[in-house]
Write a protein that holds these residues in place. Structure first.
Motif, PDB file in Angstrom:
ATOM      1  N   THR A 285     -18.894  18.258  29.399  1.00 54.48           N
ATOM      2  CA  THR A 285     -19.637  17.906  28.188  1.00 54.48           C
ATOM      3  C   THR A 285     -19.152  16.565  27.632  1.00 54.48           C
ATOM      4  OG1 THR A 285     -18.050  19.111  26.838  1.00 54.48           O
ATOM      5  CG2 THR A 285     -20.024  20.306  27.521  1.00 54.48           C
ATOM      6  N   SER A 286     -19.950  16.037  26.740  1.00 54.51           N
ATOM      7  CA  SER A 286     -19.591  14.790  26.056  1.00 54.51           C
ATOM      8  C   SER A 286     -19.856  14.974  24.570  1.00 54.51           C
ATOM      9  CB  SER A 286     -20.452  13.634  26.567  1.00 54.51           C
ATOM     10  OG  SER A 286     -20.341  13.534  27.968  1.00 54.51           O
TER      11      SER A 286
ATOM     12  N   VAL B 210     -21.164  17.589  18.209  1.00 55.96           N
ATOM     13  CA  VAL B 210     -20.910  18.807  18.987  1.00 55.96           C
ATOM     14  C   VAL B 210     -20.842  18.441  20.465  1.00 55.96           C
ATOM     15  CG1 VAL B 210     -22.027  20.368  17.363  1.00 55.96           C
ATOM     16  CG2 VAL B 210     -23.398  19.247  19.117  1.00 55.96           C
ATOM     17  N   GLU B 211     -20.335  19.344  21.258  1.00 53.37           N
ATOM     18  CA  GLU B 211     -20.254  19.088  22.698  1.00 53.37           C
ATOM     19  C   GLU B 211     -21.651  19.113  23.290  1.00 53.37           C
ATOM     20  OE1 GLU B 211     -17.465  21.234  24.924  1.00 53.37           O
ATOM     21  OE2 GLU B 211     -15.808  20.831  23.572  1.00 53.37           O
TER      22      GLU B 211
ATOM     23  N   TRP C 103     -28.643  17.971  27.245  1.00 51.70           N
ATOM     24  CA  TRP C 103     -28.817  18.041  25.795  1.00 51.70           C
ATOM     25  C   TRP C 103     -30.084  17.348  25.322  1.00 51.70           C
ATOM     26  CZ3 TRP C 103     -28.318  14.055  21.934  1.00 51.70           C
ATOM     27  CH2 TRP C 103     -28.111  12.781  22.452  1.00 51.70           C
ATOM     28  N   LEU C 104     -30.499  16.298  26.066  1.00 50.77           N
ATOM     29  CA  LEU C 104     -31.695  15.563  25.650  1.00 50.77           C
ATOM     30  C   LEU C 104     -32.970  16.100  26.292  1.00 50.77           C
ATOM     31  CD1 LEU C 104     -30.899  11.740  25.431  1.00 50.77           C
ATOM     32  CD2 LEU C 104     -31.965  13.149  23.690  1.00 50.77           C
ATOM     33  N   ALA C 105     -32.828  17.128  27.132  1.00 51.79           N
ATOM     34  CA  ALA C 105     -33.998  17.647  27.857  1.00 51.79           C
ATOM     35  C   ALA C 105     -35.153  18.041  26.936  1.00 51.79           C
ATOM     36  CB  ALA C 105     -33.587  18.807  28.755  1.00 51.79           C
TER      37      ALA C 105
ATOM     38  N   SER D 100     -38.479  18.565  18.709  1.00 51.50           N
ATOM     39  CA  SER D 100     -37.712  18.500  19.965  1.00 51.50           C
ATOM     40  C   SER D 100     -36.408  17.743  19.763  1.00 51.50           C
ATOM     41  CB  SER D 100     -38.539  17.823  21.062  1.00 51.50           C
ATOM     42  OG  SER D 100     -39.673  18.590  21.327  1.00 51.50           O
ATOM     43  N   ALA D 101     -36.460  16.676  18.958  1.00 47.29           N
ATOM     44  CA  ALA D 101     -35.239  15.919  18.678  1.00 47.29           C
ATOM     45  C   ALA D 101     -34.233  16.820  17.977  1.00 47.29           C
ATOM     46  CB  ALA D 101     -35.569  14.707  17.816  1.00 47.29           C
ATOM     47  N   ASP D 102     -34.724  17.636  17.088  1.00 45.02           N
ATOM     48  CA  ASP D 102     -33.859  18.564  16.369  1.00 45.02           C
ATOM     49  C   ASP D 102     -33.178  19.526  17.346  1.00 45.02           C
ATOM     50  OD1 ASP D 102     -33.064  19.380  13.678  1.00 45.02           O
ATOM     51  OD2 ASP D 102     -33.899  21.299  14.305  1.00 45.02           O
ATOM     52  N   GLU D 103     -33.956  19.985  18.330  1.00 44.89           N
ATOM     53  CA  GLU D 103     -33.371  20.861  19.366  1.00 44.89           C
ATOM     54  C   GLU D 103     -32.325  20.116  20.176  1.00 44.89           C
ATOM     55  OE1 GLU D 103     -36.109  22.999  21.965  1.00 44.89           O
ATOM     56  OE2 GLU D 103     -37.583  22.879  20.362  1.00 44.89           O
ATOM     57  N   SER D 104     -32.481  18.797  20.265  1.00 37.73           N
ATOM     58  CA  SER D 104     -31.538  17.979  21.033  1.00 37.73           C
ATOM     59  C   SER D 104     -30.353  17.523  20.199  1.00 37.73           C
ATOM     60  CB  SER D 104     -32.253  16.746  21.584  1.00 37.73           C
ATOM     61  OG  SER D 104     -33.167  17.102  22.567  1.00 37.73           O
TER      62      SER D 104
END
Lengths: 527, 497
Positions: free
Chosen positions: A13-14, A368-369, A374-376, A490-494
């Motif tokens: 993770t990053s 967060v990790e 994460w951007l999917a 979607s950005a919020d989910e990312s």
């Protein structure tokens, strides 16, 4: 591959979030500091000019108070910034800078409708480098020489991307690490590539080639007994078309015209007794090939260096989705700019498409990790528009751009240590005063500490300053509104909490989402 | 306002105030749309000269006056790994019928075994695994059958699943105007002669490719016998059957007719003088006894279990079925218990493999659909079926089969081998944890797949193509296909189109 299909394995993770406030000694934006300094000097000067006394003190106090009140950021932006933005919008719309007419536009050349710009105004001094006759004519290098930053050259690469499918954590870890190493390789001291832009374009899939193939097959078969399955297949294509998306990735390599770059270009040109542009092309070509090789070995599949037609076709298709990314015949720098009119809520492209551009502030990325996907949700998971009685369903057309400027390890390490010391000091001060903060200082300290850790001598990693932008296109105002809502979700989910939509500036901000290497402020580390 | 467009200056460096107001007019009015733009271009006056962009000032440009220059944030190349946007690869394949939609990338998914062969897979057989009612059958009916027809493939269906009074694929046959070939025990249905001349004794064919040798009559008879006697045949029994088969074929050929299974049974039970000469003087007499038990077993099959199915010359409608791209063998009336179903399926498969082997040099692509794959996975007849499947490449025959629960099968089960060997595998939802885990382990899926398999909705599946990572797919159907694949009529009392 592991056969462990149930137990959790370690994911690489990053953490990008954490830089939630501006760095620097004061944490204040440079234009504000300049304004304050000017006001300070101006106030003192005024005091003496007026000749002192109560009126002078009152005037100076009012001046300082006014300047402070106008420039202090209450919320997102200060009063002065908002007013300056309005002034800028007024001035540029007055001159018609928000409009560009393509030669095939009926309004082209018409007084009152066409401001007459040869190229879109936001391009500024950006044009292809003349490499004709240098032996490297196939290279398409765009040189940007706007005064706000050091002139730089860019080259566009089309990248196939990582192989699709559900992968093991180990496989993701490997490709993530390779991408990190690619960045580190670009950032090393001897590299002349000092920045990159990665663009992800999502558009409705082009099924034309498939349809042509099917048509050919059916014609060749010529079996009239199969008319029912043929008709059914046609309906299948109509059913699936609105839901299919095509995702393309492009990488732009940025070569600032630094002393090292110019020296290398001069050497290359001198060695072959060629023009200076030939030397630049040679250096750019060599560095580009190095980057291509690194990307290929990082598992990015086929990587192609785009020439003029293909680059221009990509630019054209990025602005106007009517054009396909691959249809490059006849596309040239001189004709790849579709008509547009900038407005408050969107830029209207070719009278048909409405595009809204937003900046995703790094501070809005949650600390967060982040796993490799994460951007999917934003890249591939934005829902299509369901359509209505008048509008057909359609995928959400969007471009996501990430700009990265590299900072050499030594400089980045110094900056990280400095920031970490400051953050620790701030925390210590709070502790001494017995204050309990909102956690911001801890988050900042964690971020700088992480940077310090990553950049330890021998790690092989370097510093990066990055920004992210997004462009969303709709078929009309309502469609765009819905699309932006889906994108925001979607950005919020990312883990991206805010998209700062560029009201009034969509036509200009659009250029930050084109493969031109734009969309990131210059810093003293990257200038 | 309108006059400014026509009476304005021929050239100007700055738009006039009147012109400025026009710049804010309705965008559609200014830009026009579509092809009219191109049509109009040559007829319009060109009066505005081109000009360079306004000059920028350094300090203003640096702070974003002319274009947004968002402030960046610090990170490192280590943490910057998360900024990789190239996380998916676009499929460049456009040949082959579309199967569905990739739920991760929203890209179309093409899973055509013939188009994927050579680049993505080396085995053209296809397998579906999943619980009942999750969409396996629907995917086979559309992706492996209906859509394949228009691409020149021949589709042969062994239709075991009953829908009302007929097999589920009968509706396809009706829409396509094809006569279904129905098999029934006890007579009254179609027959496929186990000793059909199209099935050569050893599987060799003059018109075929070298090395493409499917099971022949001998292998088929021995397998049927092994399953019937419920023990492996001895070498002497095999020799006797082989010799008798040769003699029966010779005799039938001389008489100008097809040999049938009863001929073979009788020849084994009542061998004629000289039948044992092949084995030499010493064994000539004793060898006449070797076929006694197999003969009785065959006779029993002919009179009971296989009566009216494989014990008479092949019905004309069976041969005619292959003249249409869609051949429908309705075996839904055959009992699941007993050997009939498995034998008929294996005989159809062998007969088809032999026909294809005879014409393999013309490279005709054929798809054989066996929805309930476990029927052909077990026993000696199952072995014959599986060995025919191994010739799929040479025969251009892709076998599509479906299975329910991997955990029902032992690790060394032939059915499991059949599932694992397939080049393309569709993994539908499994409700039981054990089945989901078995599925994930069997196909070496990445961690987390068990949860994914258990959470798949109807029509959603994981697709594993060759050794590539699995993709998450949603099966997409046209309105016609939705009507054709509706199998709820028996439950809801409605009839599909």
């Amino acid at each position: 591959m592991s056969t462990d299909t149930t137990h959790e394995s370690v994911q690489r993770t990053s953490i990008l979030g954490g830089e939630i406030a501006r760095r620097g000694l004061t944490g204040i934006a440079a234009p504000v500091l300049i304004t304050w300094s000017t006001a300070l000097v101006g106030g003192i000067t005024a005091y003496f000019v007026i000749g002192g006394g109560t009126p002078a003190v009152a005037f100076v106090a009012l001046l300082w108070l006014g300047v402070f009140a106008a420039t202090f950021e209450f919320g997102d932006r200060s009063y002065a910034a908002a007013k300056l933005h309005s002034l800028r919008t007024w001035s540029r719309t007055r001159r018609g800078e928000h409009i560009f007419r393509h030669p095939l536009d009926p309004a082209y050349g018409q007084p009152g409708l066409d401001p007459g710009w040869e190229y879109p105004v936001p391009l500024g001094r950006t044009e292809p480098l003349d490499v004709v006759g240098t032996g490297l004519d196939e290279m398409f290098i765009v040189r940007t020489a706007n005064p706000g930053e050091k002139p730089y050259c860019t080259v566009v690469l089309a990248v196939q991307g990582l192989a699709g499918g559900l992968r093991t954590d180990a496989a993701w870890a490997s490709t993530s690490e390779k991408f990190g190493r690619f960045g580190a390789s670009m950032a090393k001291a001897t590299s002349l590539i000092r920045g990159i832009q990665i663009l992800h374009r999502s558009i409705p899939a082009d099924l034309t080639m498939h349809e042509d193939w099917v048509e050919h097959q059916v014609e060749a078969l010529g079996d009239l007994r199969l008319s029912a399955p043929v008709a059914s297949y046609g309906n299948l294509l109509d059913t699936i078309r609105p839901h299919t998306e095509e995702h393309r990735t492009y990488v732009v390599l940025k070569f600032p015209q630094s002393d090292a770059f110019e020296d290398a270009a001069s050497r290359a040109a001198g060695g072959k007794n060629a023009r200076f542009e030939g030397g630049i092309a040679q250096v750019v070509r060599d560095e580009t090939m190095r980057a291509v090789s690194k990307l290929v070995s990082a598992g990015f599949g086929r990587v192609e260096v785009l020439g003029e037609q293909r680059t221009c076709a990509v630019i054209r298709a990025f602005i106007d989705p009517t054009h396909r990314l691959d249809r490059h015949q006849g596309a040239r720098w001189s004709n790849c700019w579709p008509s547009y009119i900038g407005g408050e809520n969107a830029a209207v492209i070719s009278g048909r498409w409405h595009t809204r551009v937003g900046i995703m502030p790094p501070a809005s990325i949650e600390p967060v990790e982040l796993g490799p996907l994460w951007l999917a949700p934003l890249l591939t998971g934005v829902s299509p528009d369901p359509g209505d009685d008048e509008t057909a369903p359609s995928p959400t057309i969007r471009t996501i751009s990430v700009r990265m400027d590299f900072v050499r390890d030594k400089i980045a390490r110094e900056s990280a240590s400095h920031d970490f010391t400051q953050d620790e000091a701030a925390q210590e001060t709070q502790r001494r005063k017995g204050k309990i903060g909102d956690g911001s200082s801890e988050v900042m300290a964690t971020a700088s500490g992480r940077r310090r850790q990553d950049l330890k001598p021998g790690s092989g990693h370097h510093g990066v300053i990055y920004s992210m932008a997004i462009a969303v296109t709709g078929r009309d105002e309502d469609d765009l509104e819905r699309a932006c809502m889906r994108v925001s979700e979607s950005a919020d989910e990312s883990a991206i909490k805010t998209i700062d939509w560029q009201s009034d500036d969509h036509d200009v901000a659009l250029f930050a989402t084109l493969p031109l290497g734009r969309g990131l402020a210059v810093t003293r580390y990257t200038k | 306002m309108a006059s400014s467009a026509t009476t304005g200056p021929a050239t100007h460096s700055r738009p006039s105030a009147r012109g400025r107001s026009r710049l804010f007019a309705d965008t559609a009015q200014h830009l026009g749309e579509g092809t009219r733009v191109v049509e109009a271009v040559d007829t319009l006056p060109r009066t505005v000269a081109r000009r360079k962009p306004p000059r920028r000032r350094k300090i203003l440009d640096r702070f974003g006056w002319y274009e947004p220059r968002p402030e960046g944030a610090w990170t490192t190349t280590r943490q910057g790994e998360a900024l990789n946007l190239a996380i998916s690869r676009r499929s460049v394949r456009h040949q082959g019928p579309i199967t569905g939609l990739n739920l991760i990338s929203q890209d179309v998914v093409i899973t055509d075994p013939f188009e994927l062969y050579g680049t993505d897979i080396s085995n053209i057989n296809v397998c579906m695994v999943g619980d009942i009612g999750k969409g396996k059958s629907s995917l086979i009916k559309t992706g492996s059958c209906w859509r394949q027809l228009i691409f020149g493939r021949q589709v042969v269906v062994m239709d075991k699943k009953r829908q009302g009074t007929e097999g589920e694929y009968s509706v396809f046959a009706r829409v396509l105007g094809v006569q279904s070939v129905r098999f029934k025990t006890g007579g009254g249905g179609a027959r496929l002669n186990l000793l059909d001349p199209a099935i050569t004794t050893g599987g060799e064919h003059a018109g075929g490719l070298d090395g493409v040798t499917p099971a022949g009559q001998e292998a088929l008879v021995l397998a049927v016998l092994a399953d019937t006697i419920e023990r492996p045949l001895t070498t002497s029994e095999k020799s006797a059957v082989g010799r008798a088969l040769e003699l029966v074929n010779q005799e039938a050929a001389a008489a100008g007719r097809e040999p049938i299974l009863e001929d073979l049974a009788r020849r084994l039970i009542e061998p004629r003088d000289g039948d044992g000469d092949y084995f030499g003087d010493r064994w000539a007499q004793r060898s006449l006894e070797w076929g006694y038990e197999p003969g009785l077993a065959l006779l029993r099959l002919v009179d009971r279990d296989l009566k009216g199915l494989v014990d008479a010359p092949t019905s004309p409608e069976v041969r005619e079925a292959l003249e249409h791209p869609f051949a429908h063998f309705d075996i839904s009336a055959l009992p699941t218990e007993g050997p009939a179903l498995r034998v008929v399926m294996t005989v159809i498969n062998t007969w088809l493999a032999n026909l294809l082997a005879a014409r393999s040099s013309i490279s005709k692509q054929t798809i054989l659909i066996v929805e309930e794959g476990w029927h052909v996975a077990e026993g000696s007849t199952g072995s014959v079926f599986r060995s025919n499947m191994k010739l799929s490449r040479g025969l251009g025959l892709s076998t599509v089969s479906a299975f329910h629960h991997p955990s029902d099968m032992s690790k060394d089960s032939p059915a499991r081998a059949l599932m694992q060997e397939a080049g393309i595998v569709f993994l539908f939802a499994q409700e039981r944890y054990d089945d989901a885990r078995e599925t994930a382990e069997m196909y070496h899926l990445p961690a987390g797949s068990v949860e994914i398999i258990m959470g798949l909705g109807q029509g959603e599946c994981l697709v594993k193509i060759g050794s590539a990572d699995p993709i998450l797919m949603e099966h997409v159907r046209s309105p016609e296909e939705i009507a054709l694949t509706n199998t709820d009529e028996a439950v809801k009392g409605t009839r599909a189109a």
